[in-house]
Each structure stands twice: as C-alpha cells, then as structure tokens.
Design an enzyme around this catalytic site. Structure first.
Site, PDB file in Angstrom:
ATOM      1  CB  ILE A   4     -11.769 -42.467  28.785  1.00  0.00           C
ATOM      2  CG1 ILE A   4     -10.565 -43.215  28.921  1.00  0.00           C
ATOM      3  CG2 ILE A   4     -11.782 -41.476  27.631  1.00  0.00           C
ATOM      4  CD1 ILE A   4      -9.275 -42.179  29.063  1.00  0.00           C
ATOM      5  CG  ASP A   5     -13.636 -36.522  30.120  1.00  0.00           C
ATOM      6  OD1 ASP A   5     -13.322 -36.694  29.058  1.00  0.00           O
ATOM      7  OD2 ASP A   5     -13.181 -35.288  30.730  1.00  0.00           O
ATOM      8  CB  VAL A   6     -18.386 -37.153  27.756  1.00  0.00           C
ATOM      9  CG1 VAL A   6     -19.442 -38.043  28.857  1.00  0.00           C
ATOM     10  CG2 VAL A   6     -18.255 -35.848  28.355  1.00  0.00           C
TER      11      VAL A   6
END
Lengths: 137, 141
Positions: A15-17
C-alpha cells in the site's frame, strides 16, 4: 484455451501513501501470474536445456479500480495470439470477492535464444512448444 | 531533479541497483515501471501536482501506462529518465518518457495518462489553470 487464475492476497507493505496498492505492484502481480502460467503449461527442463528465455518487449496496462490491503486478487492470464515472433498474453486482475475488474493488461513477449540473444521464429516444433509447452521428440 | 532540454524538460538520474536484476541477469521488467514512476514524480513536482505541494487537495491518479522495452539494462549502470507533458486534456495529462542508460543509450519508451483527481471529493476534476500555465513554462512555450 490455456488460462491460469492466480490468487494473491494484498499485504500491507504493497500500500502506498494514497492508501491503495501502488501502480507498480500491479506489474508484480502480472509477473506472478505469468510465472504461474509458465510453470503450469511449459516444460521448464526444455527451456533450461535449450537456453531459452521469455523476454517481454511491451506491457500496456489500464488501471480500472484500486486494490486495498487484505483484498484477495485473481490474476487471469490467457494467451491471445501467437505470431511468427511475438506472443500476446492478456492479463486481467480482479477482486475475488466481488469480481470487480481492477486492471487489464496486454503483455507481448518473444522467445529468446539466450546463447545468441536473438528472438526465435515461432514455427514448426517451436510453435508446437509455445502452443503445448512440450517440444516434439 | 535536473532540468534538461525543451523536448524532455525533466530528467531524473538513478543508479542501477544490483538487486534489481532477475534470474536472466538483467533488470527485471517491473523495475522499469519504478524508474518511470520516479520520473513521473519529477514531472508532478515540477507542475505542482505532487502530493506535497497539492493545490486544494488535487493530485493525479494513473489511468494507463505502456512501456516498450528496447534493451536489457545490466548492473553496473546509471539510468536517466527523461519526461515531458505531451498533452493536456480537460481532466487528464499525458506524459511521454524515455529511459536512457550510460552504457546502452535508449533502453525503453513509455506513455502514461494521469487523471487529475480531487482526493477530498474522490472524483476527477479539471486541470487547474496554474498547472496548465506551469506546464507551458516547463515546455518552454
């Protein structure tokens, strides 16, 4: 039609920002789907003995919907065209729970002779290998 | 980030990591997409659409991307990702990119479409005027 359905559970570190699966991770999911396809349908001993490699020349991916932590995804991989040199593989990524389409990709690759680093023409016995996974004796 | 030329005004340089190579002895195909992502971030930062300089909560979301692999990159090498905004639509921008390596020259080309997205409203939105103006300046117009 040769097809593999590869199941992947999304881990937290994908999961990214923005709170969803990072775009490049989808490419890794496609890669996992392709390895599943190759190991399911192709005789790996033949590939190793012949010193062949499947080399990607183009990937085109369209993102349709985000994936999230803990989602269970299905990578659907199907060969759609075998040309004289290039092979096209259609790969779709779905969410298992609701069958929602998350991404669709077309991947084109060649069968490379790793000794000469030249693409192999897909005809005769080579075509049979690409289509069946076994090299005729 | 380094400013380069009019055709590709944004250049990002990265060293190739040994661990980016796969069993075939070249940089894995997915890594090219990471190089392109880093290049895109250089563009988004330059045109005020990166998440740290958001205009009223507006950023982008990647709609599509293609990559043509032209040559296999091998460690040790250095790659340079050249990027430009090639098209500005009502709610999207198109970015064209080239990856060059010191050892091999041009190794990949790519085109991506990014939708301008209002993360507060969770919907696409028009490209802000200030972004359009910044792109014009970046492209040397």
């Amino acid at each position: 039609m040769r097809q593999t359905l590869t199941e992947i559970k999304v881990p937290g570190f994908h999961i990214d920002v923005y709170g969803h699966v990072n775009n490049a991770r989808y490419l890794e999911y496609l890669e996992l789907g392709r390895w599943d396809f190759i190991t399911t349908y192709f005789n790996r001993k033949t590939i190793k003995e012949q010193q062949w490699g499947f080399i990607i020349i183009n990937i085109d991916i369209h993102y349709r919907s985000p994936a999230y932590f803990d989602d269970i995804l299905i990578v659907d991989s199907t060969v759609t065209n075998v040309g004289l040199v290039r092979v096209s593989l259609k790969q779709n990524i779905y969410c298992k729970e609701d069958q929602k389409l998350l991404a669709e990709a077309t991947v084109r690759f060649v069968l490379m002779d790793l000794k000469t680093l030249r693409p192999i023409r897909i005809k005769g016995n080579i075509k049979k290998f690409v289509e069946t996974g076994e090299l005729p004796v | 980030m380094e400013q380069t030329n009019k055709n590709y005004p944004v250049k990002v340089t990265l060293p190739v990591q040994w661990g980016e190579m796969d069993a075939l002895g070249h940089v894995n195909n997915v890594t090219y997409f990471r190089y392109l992502e880093t290049g895109r971030m250089g563009v988004l930062n330059a045109i005020k659409l990166y998440r740290d300089n958001l205009i009223e909560g507006i950023s982008t979301i990647l709609l599509k991307i293609d990559c043509r692999y032209l040559k296999p990159v091998v460690f040790p090498d250095t790659v340079h990702i050249y990027s430009k905004v090639s098209k500005v639509g009502n709610t999207s921008i198109t970015i064209e990119q080239e990856i060059h390596s010191d050892a091999l020259g041009l190794v990949a080309t790519s085109e991506s479409v990014l939708v301008v997205f209002d993360y507060a409203k969770q919907e696409k939105t028009a490209v802000p005027d200030v972004v359009r103006e910044t792109i014009e300046i970046l492209n040397g117009n």
